[in-house]
Write a protein that holds these residues in place. Structure first.
Motif, PDB file in Angstrom:
ATOM      1  N   ALA A   1      -4.506  -4.497  -4.147  1.00 55.81           N
ATOM      2  CA  ALA A   1      -5.789  -4.647  -3.446  1.00 55.81           C
ATOM      3  C   ALA A   1      -6.390  -3.290  -3.113  1.00 55.81           C
ATOM      4  CB  ALA A   1      -5.598  -5.469  -2.181  1.00 55.81           C
ATOM      5  N   GLU A   2      -5.535  -2.329  -2.854  1.00 62.40           N
ATOM      6  CA  GLU A   2      -6.049  -1.035  -2.416  1.00 62.40           C
ATOM      7  C   GLU A   2      -6.355  -0.080  -3.556  1.00 62.40           C
ATOM      8  OE1 GLU A   2      -3.629   0.575   0.711  1.00 62.40           O
ATOM      9  OE2 GLU A   2      -4.392  -0.918   2.113  1.00 62.40           O
TER      10      GLU A   2
ATOM     11  N   GLY B   1       4.545  -5.621   7.742  1.00 67.18           N
ATOM     12  CA  GLY B   1       4.044  -6.983   7.593  1.00 67.18           C
ATOM     13  C   GLY B   1       5.103  -7.986   8.041  1.00 67.18           C
TER      14      GLY B   1
ATOM     15  N   ILE C   1       1.252   2.179  10.501  1.00 68.12           N
ATOM     16  CA  ILE C   1       0.440   0.967  10.374  1.00 68.12           C
ATOM     17  C   ILE C   1      -0.704   1.211   9.399  1.00 68.12           C
ATOM     18  CG2 ILE C   1      -1.169  -0.538  11.626  1.00 68.12           C
ATOM     19  CD1 ILE C   1       0.792  -0.434  13.960  1.00 68.12           C
TER      20      ILE C   1
ATOM     21  N   ALA D   1      -0.727   3.221   6.913  1.00 61.01           N
ATOM     22  CA  ALA D   1      -0.247   3.424   5.539  1.00 61.01           C
ATOM     23  C   ALA D   1       0.137   2.117   4.856  1.00 61.01           C
ATOM     24  CB  ALA D   1       0.952   4.369   5.533  1.00 61.01           C
ATOM     25  N   ALA D   2       0.463   1.089   5.630  1.00 56.43           N
ATOM     26  CA  ALA D   2       0.924  -0.161   5.023  1.00 56.43           C
ATOM     27  C   ALA D   2      -0.212  -0.791   4.228  1.00 56.43           C
ATOM     28  CB  ALA D   2       1.413  -1.115   6.112  1.00 56.43           C
ATOM     29  N   PRO D   3       0.006  -1.036   2.927  1.00 54.00           N
ATOM     30  CA  PRO D   3      -1.082  -1.593   2.113  1.00 54.00           C
ATOM     31  C   PRO D   3      -1.420  -3.020   2.549  1.00 54.00           C
ATOM     32  CG  PRO D   3       0.788  -0.907   0.742  1.00 54.00           C
ATOM     33  CD  PRO D   3       1.241  -0.873   2.157  1.00 54.00           C
ATOM     34  N   ILE D   4      -2.707  -3.310   2.646  1.00 54.84           N
ATOM     35  CA  ILE D   4      -3.146  -4.638   3.061  1.00 54.84           C
ATOM     36  C   ILE D   4      -3.637  -5.409   1.842  1.00 54.84           C
ATOM     37  CG2 ILE D   4      -4.883  -5.888   4.399  1.00 54.84           C
ATOM     38  CD1 ILE D   4      -4.677  -3.796   6.492  1.00 54.84           C
ATOM     39  N   PRO D   5      -3.111  -6.616   1.644  1.00 57.47           N
ATOM     40  CA  PRO D   5      -3.495  -7.370   0.445  1.00 57.47           C
ATOM     41  C   PRO D   5      -4.895  -7.974   0.582  1.00 57.47           C
ATOM     42  CG  PRO D   5      -1.890  -8.597   1.724  1.00 57.47           C
ATOM     43  CD  PRO D   5      -2.061  -7.297   2.408  1.00 57.47           C
ATOM     44  N   ASP D   6      -5.887  -7.135   0.771  1.00 59.67           N
ATOM     45  CA  ASP D   6      -7.260  -7.606   0.861  1.00 59.67           C
ATOM     46  C   ASP D   6      -8.166  -6.453   0.412  1.00 59.67           C
ATOM     47  OD1 ASP D   6      -9.778  -8.436   1.438  1.00 59.67           O
ATOM     48  OD2 ASP D   6      -9.452  -8.709   3.583  1.00 59.67           O
ATOM     49  N   PRO D   7      -8.745  -6.573  -0.799  1.00 64.57           N
ATOM     50  CA  PRO D   7      -9.529  -5.447  -1.324  1.00 64.57           C
ATOM     51  C   PRO D   7     -10.762  -5.139  -0.476  1.00 64.57           C
ATOM     52  CG  PRO D   7      -9.692  -7.370  -2.772  1.00 64.57           C
ATOM     53  CD  PRO D   7      -8.669  -7.696  -1.741  1.00 64.57           C
ATOM     54  N   ARG D   8     -11.213  -6.090   0.348  1.00 68.06           N
ATOM     55  CA  ARG D   8     -12.369  -5.831   1.210  1.00 68.06           C
ATOM     56  C   ARG D   8     -11.972  -4.984   2.420  1.00 68.06           C
ATOM     57  NH1 ARG D   8     -16.516  -8.433  -0.866  1.00 68.06           N
ATOM     58  NH2 ARG D   8     -16.103 -10.342  -1.992  1.00 68.06           N
TER      59      ARG D   8
ATOM     60  N   ARG E   1     -10.184  -2.269   2.177  1.00 63.16           N
ATOM     61  CA  ARG E   1      -9.932  -0.881   1.771  1.00 63.16           C
ATOM     62  C   ARG E   1     -10.568   0.045   2.789  1.00 63.16           C
ATOM     63  NH1 ARG E   1     -10.801  -0.406  -4.811  1.00 63.16           N
ATOM     64  NH2 ARG E   1      -9.333  -2.067  -5.288  1.00 63.16           N
ATOM     65  N   ARG E   2      -9.782   0.958   3.304  1.00 63.80           N
ATOM     66  CA  ARG E   2     -10.304   1.743   4.410  1.00 63.80           C
ATOM     67  C   ARG E   2      -9.753   3.143   4.351  1.00 63.80           C
ATOM     68  NH1 ARG E   2      -5.452  -0.100   4.844  1.00 63.80           N
ATOM     69  NH2 ARG E   2      -4.222  -0.008   6.727  1.00 63.80           N
TER      70      ARG E   2
ATOM     71  N   LYS F   1      -7.536   5.851   5.312  1.00 62.29           N
ATOM     72  CA  LYS F   1      -6.214   5.796   5.918  1.00 62.29           C
ATOM     73  C   LYS F   1      -5.941   7.079   6.685  1.00 62.29           C
ATOM     74  CE  LYS F   1      -3.812   2.933   2.553  1.00 62.29           C
ATOM     75  NZ  LYS F   1      -3.306   1.916   3.461  1.00 62.29           N
TER      76      LYS F   1
END
Lengths: 338, 323
Positions: A233-234, B217, B256, B258-265, B267-268, B270
């Motif tokens: 996703a990222e 997570g 927190i 750094a942990a990849p979030i499974p949501d492409p929206r 994306r932030r 870091k």
């Protein structure tokens, strides 16, 4: 629902840099034939980041190794299909010509930075080797190039560290060295197989950021193989989901996460515990386990674990078909809710 | 509030580093360097951190698989660090362990039933039939079928093996289960099955968990409270909701973020911290984190910050966090 011919999948304006068509890789073991990759087709566009995601044994790594023809010959064999890189068929290429492509036009980063580096050669010599072989550079030029690459992947004191051995680097630094080595010949395609799985999460963030920045700078395409939907996703633009040696879904990253069509993809997404989800509610489970790939699979490989499987699913394998523009799924009931 | 199941105070473990022919001790790895926390009945405390932070050593100290260099471990009020082997036997049944690797932690030559029966043989005076019944019951609790007790470990999948490991830990109905990365070797779809099982068992038996993990997570899903460790020390400890929504220590923030979030929206930008974790052989002076901390000031380089309560039930070891 349109069945998509392989040609139609690449009906984009740019010619793909890599075309994989009906790839079949089997392992011949004492216990029988394992169909590790069982008819996989996809393309990679120039400069694109394509993610391949799936759980252990889905065939994602074997797909990567098959593309570069790096499988141990005693065990695994490509039994069918085609892999074209820049229009050239790789599967029938003589080994000598293949070597010109490997590490040069197509480079690979592996999961384990410790075992993929030679412990008795200096970092500089290992990076220089590829530059000398592929670009015909002299040793001193190649070493200069090695130092330049180490600087590019932000290893402090690059000029000094060229003479260091792998054990003198930490895990994250070794993975930077691997990236430096892979990019030293400016490949058009970089295949990264779980490049951050062995790393701590704060180091993973550094490495992914670095990979994307370098990709932007060099314009090379990236094929990122991972089990982690968060990493997908990222980092990725387009995603392929694999299950039991087959592609079950393919879509642009936003489309895939907004509207997953295959029940396996949905199950995978629902089963990830994620930060910010709040309350301790039950995670969705995918019941059962992945099928034994030594046994022939009749129908859809996911049917035994699928909440919406019908009689047809158990009898007839669903083709990978386009259900929405650019969004393919191999499911007779794509998009239906359980 | 009821008395804690587990109370750890100033726990220290130094491993000697030996060199040369005479195996002289040349240095110490301060794997655990003054760690204190409690676990309440029915509660899950998660120990989070990256490799080398000492989280697994804490787990092994509490089960006394390694002996502490200093500090106390109170289990139901008794300091078990002072007990001799004979006295320890009675206490071992109150705390059981689930290991990370479901392949290495089961004896391949024993049948599943014997693996689960072993703790019962050690502690319960049962006849064979009675014991078999108890094994069948506990297998059922973890989602395995009774007839599977005749099988050998290699006949089980990774997820089923981990269920077997949980059944073995559960057999004696302990107060506390120490779980060291119990799901990190499993695929996500199977991981969810095991996490749900752990939550169900906790609700049914009122178990306490000390849950060691590197995956935020997973920690957020299963934990009630979180302790974040860095190079042998706890840098932040408090309720999960507080820490995840508003982490106070810079290291927790970075972890927190750094942990990849499974949501492409999602994306932030870091908070990417530089460098690797320093060697625990030679940790930096002052605050161990100052070499990677984007906010470090002179004081951080010389003076180690104490873990202090900055909000009710929320402790942070950072000079820069205001009370």
């Amino acid at each position: 629902m349109n069945l998509v011919e392989p040609e139609m999948q690449v009906a984009t304006a740019v010619k793909p840099i890599l075309e994989v068509e009906d790839l079949r890789t089997h392992f011949f073991t004492r216990d029988g034939v394992t169909r590790a990759v069982d008819g996989v087709s996809f393309t990679v566009a120039p400069g694109e980041t394509l993610g391949i995601v799936g759980e252990s044994g889905c065939g994602k790594s074997v797909t990567a190794l098959s593309i570069l023809r790096l499988l141990p010959a005693r065990l695994g064999r490509i039994v069918g299909g085609s892999v074209r890189f820049e229009g050239q068929e790789l599967l029938s290429l003589p080994e000598g010509r293949m070597r010109d492509i490997r590490g040069n036009r197509v480079a690979m980063i592996f999961q384990e930075p410790m075992t993929s580096l030679n412990p008795v050669l200096t970092i500089g010599d290992q990076i220089a080797e590829a530059v000398m072989i592929h670009q015909g550079a002299s040793r001193s030029d190649a070493l200069r190039r090695a130092a330049e690459m180490l600087r590019l992947v932000r290893i402090p004191d690059a000029e000094k560290r060229v003479g260091d051995y792998p054990h003198q680097f930490s895990g994250g630094m070794r993975q930077r060295v691997m990236i430096a080595m892979a990019l030293s010949c400016s490949p058009r395609l970089l295949i990264a197989d779980e490049p951050t799985t062995a790393l701590d999460v704060t180091v993973q963030a550094q490495i992914l950021k670095l990979m994307l920045e370098l990709k932007q700078a060099t314009g090379s395409a990236v094929m990122l193989i991972t089990h982690d939907l968060g990493v997908i996703a990222e980092t990725c633009q387009r995603v392929i989901v694999m299950y039991a040696g087959r592609v079950v879904e393919q879509a642009e990253v936003l489309e895939l996460f907004d509207a997953p069509l295959h029940p396996y993809t949905r199950g995978l997404m629902a089963s990830i515990p994620r930060i910010g989800l709040g309350r301790r509610k039950r995670l969705a489970e995918i019941p059962g386990i992945v099928p034994d790939l030594r046994k022939p699979i009749v129908g859809c490989a996911f049917a035994p674990r699928c909440p919406i499987a019908s009689a047809r699913c158990r009898a007839e394998p669903p083709p990978l078909a386009e259900h929405r523009p650019g969004h393919l799924a191999a499911c007779w009931h794509a998009g239906e809710m359980p | 509030m009821s008395a804690p199941v587990l109370e750890v105070t100033d726990l220290v473990k130094h491993f000697p580093v030996q060199r040369g022919l005479l195996r002289r001790t040349v240095a110490h790895v301060k794997a655990v360097d003054g760690v204190s926390f409690t676990v309440a009945p029915g509660e899950t405390l998660c120990l989070v951190g990256e490799s080398g932070c000492g989280k697994s050593t804490v787990a092994r100290l509490i089960t006394r698989l390694v002996e502490p260099t200093g500090g106390s471990i109170r289990l139901g009020g008794t300091d078990i660090t002072k007990l001799d082997d004979a006295a320890m036997v009675a206490h071992r049944r109150r705390v059981q362990m689930v290991f990370q690797d479901p392949y290495a932690s089961l004896n391949p030559k024993l049948r599943a039933g014997d693996i689960v029966a072993e703790p019962l043989e050690n502690y319960e005076a049962m006849g064979r039939a009675e014991r078999e019944e108890a094994v069948a019951a506990v297998l059922k609790k973890v989602g395995l079928r009774a007839e599977m007790m005749r099988r050998f470990p290699f006949e089980f999948s990774g997820g089923q093996r981990q269920r077997l490991g949980i059944a073995r830990a559960l057999a004696l109905r302990p107060d506390l289960i120490v779980a060291d990365e119990p799901v990190s070797a499993l695929d996500v779809s199977v991981q969810a099955q095991v996490l749900n099982l752990l939550v169900d068992l906790q609700e049914e038996f009122g178990l306490s968990y000390l849950f060691v993990s590197h995956d935020l997570g997973v920690v957020e899903h299963i934990g009630h409270r979180i302790a974040v460790m860095y190079l042998g020390r706890i840098v932040e400890i408090g309720s999960k909701d507080d820490i995840v929504s508003e982490p106070l220590h810079p290291y927790t923030k970075a972890l927190i973020s750094a942990a990849p979030i499974p949501d492409p929206r999602a994306r932030r930008e870091k908070l990417v911290i530089e460098g690797d974790v320093p060697s625990p052989l030679d940790p930096p002076p002052g605050c161990h984190f100052h070499t990677r901390c984007p906010f470090a000031v002179a004081r951080c380089r010389s003076e180690a910050p104490a873990l202090r309560e900055v909000r009710p039930g929320w402790n942070v070891a950072c000079h820069l966090v205001e009370t």
